[in-house]
Design an enzyme around this catalytic site. Structure first.
Site, PDB file in Angstrom:
ATOM      1  N   SER A  21       0.849  -1.188   0.000  1.00 20.14           N
ATOM      2  CA  SER A  21       0.000   0.000   0.000  1.00 20.14           C
ATOM      3  C   SER A  21       0.885   1.240   0.000  1.00 20.14           C
ATOM      4  O   SER A  21       2.064   1.168   0.374  1.00 20.14           O
ATOM      5  CB  SER A  21      -0.887   0.003   1.256  1.00 20.14           C
ATOM      6  N   TYR A  53      -3.932  -0.851   9.894  1.00 15.25           N
ATOM      7  CA  TYR A  53      -3.700  -1.019   8.456  1.00 15.25           C
ATOM      8  C   TYR A  53      -2.310  -0.502   8.091  1.00 15.25           C
ATOM      9  O   TYR A  53      -1.549  -1.167   7.380  1.00 15.25           O
ATOM     10  CB  TYR A  53      -4.784  -0.278   7.676  1.00 15.25           C
TER      11      TYR A  53
END
Length: 246
Positions: free
Chosen positions: A138, A151
């Site tokens: 990410s 996350y």
């Protein structure tokens, strides 16, 4: 055979029932791979798309990475050449309010399950001397973000584990790389896209001037799974419309 062909290879794509995972599964089938589409829910739509683009029937496999060891026995009885670790979840809350339950749920799926799935794959692939692992990282493998502490931690971990596994396995025939998607039109970004102010702030920073599409990630995954990328190892490739360059 083209250096970008996946003919004769079998690929397992996790989280393939929707979004980025679905696009990767379809693109790999289009490139010639036999695809096993895995999800915690059925992948019927993905299998139909695979049949349409490739003329071959994909296979479905139910895996729920709420159990991080869910894939421990998947690779022992079938030769799988390519593993794409795409399954992931996200929880949003201010860091001061973030719960232990949300922390654990995200870390289990996004990081612990990824590592032990890679481990199981490597145990089967290393004796054969070849294999490709593509992890989905990410932008938050590099940045902090806001309101997504677990996350962010998990995706930093994905980048680190990708490099570690590449260091250990490259000389034995396994390549391990990751893709860091930018802001892509998926379920995970629905809340951001629904917020006009946040969506505009994001778009204003993307040089390409648009949100990414799952297909933007899928073709990069095909490249990292193909012979064309055989000398790429331990890389985290940004596919972000230029976000990190600004």
């Amino acid at each position: 055979m083209s250096a970008f062909s996946l003919e004769g290879r079998t690929a397992l794509v996790t989280g393939a029932n929707t979004g980025i995972g679905q696009a990767i599964a379809v693109a790999m089938a289009e490139a010639g791979a036999d695809v096993i589409a895995s999800g915690r829910r059925d992948c019927d739509e993905t299998l139909a798309m695979i049949g349409k683009v490739s003329g071959r029937a994909g296979r479905s496999l139910t895996l729920d990475f709420a159990d991080p060891m869910a894939a421990r026995d998947v690779f022992a009885d079938q030769p799988i050449d390519i593993l794409v670790n795409n399954a992931g979840i996200i929880r949003r809350d201010d860091a001061v309010d973030f719960s232990e339950a949300d922390w654990d749920a995200v870390m289990d799926v996004n990081l612990k399950a990824l590592f032990f799935t890679c481990q199981a794959f490597a145990r089967a692939a290393l004796p054969r001397g070849h294999g490709k692992i593509v992890n989905i990282a990410s932008l938050l493998s590099f940045q902090g973000g806001i309101r997504v502490p677990s996350y962010t931690a998990s995706k930093h971990g994905v980048a680190g584990l990708t490099k570690l596994m590449a260091n250990e396995w490259a000389a034995r025939g396994l390549t391990v790389n990751a893709i860091a998607p930018g802001y892509i039109e998926t379920n995970n970004t629905e809340a951001l896209r629904a917020d006009p102010d946040r969506s505009r702030a994001i778009l204003d920073r993307i040089p390409a001037g648009r949100w990414g599409r799952p297909e933007d990630i899928a073709q990069t995954a095909v490249f990292l799974a193909a012979p064309a990328s055989d000398y790429i190892n331990g890389a985290v490739l940004n596919v972000d419309g230029g976000w990190l360059a600004r």
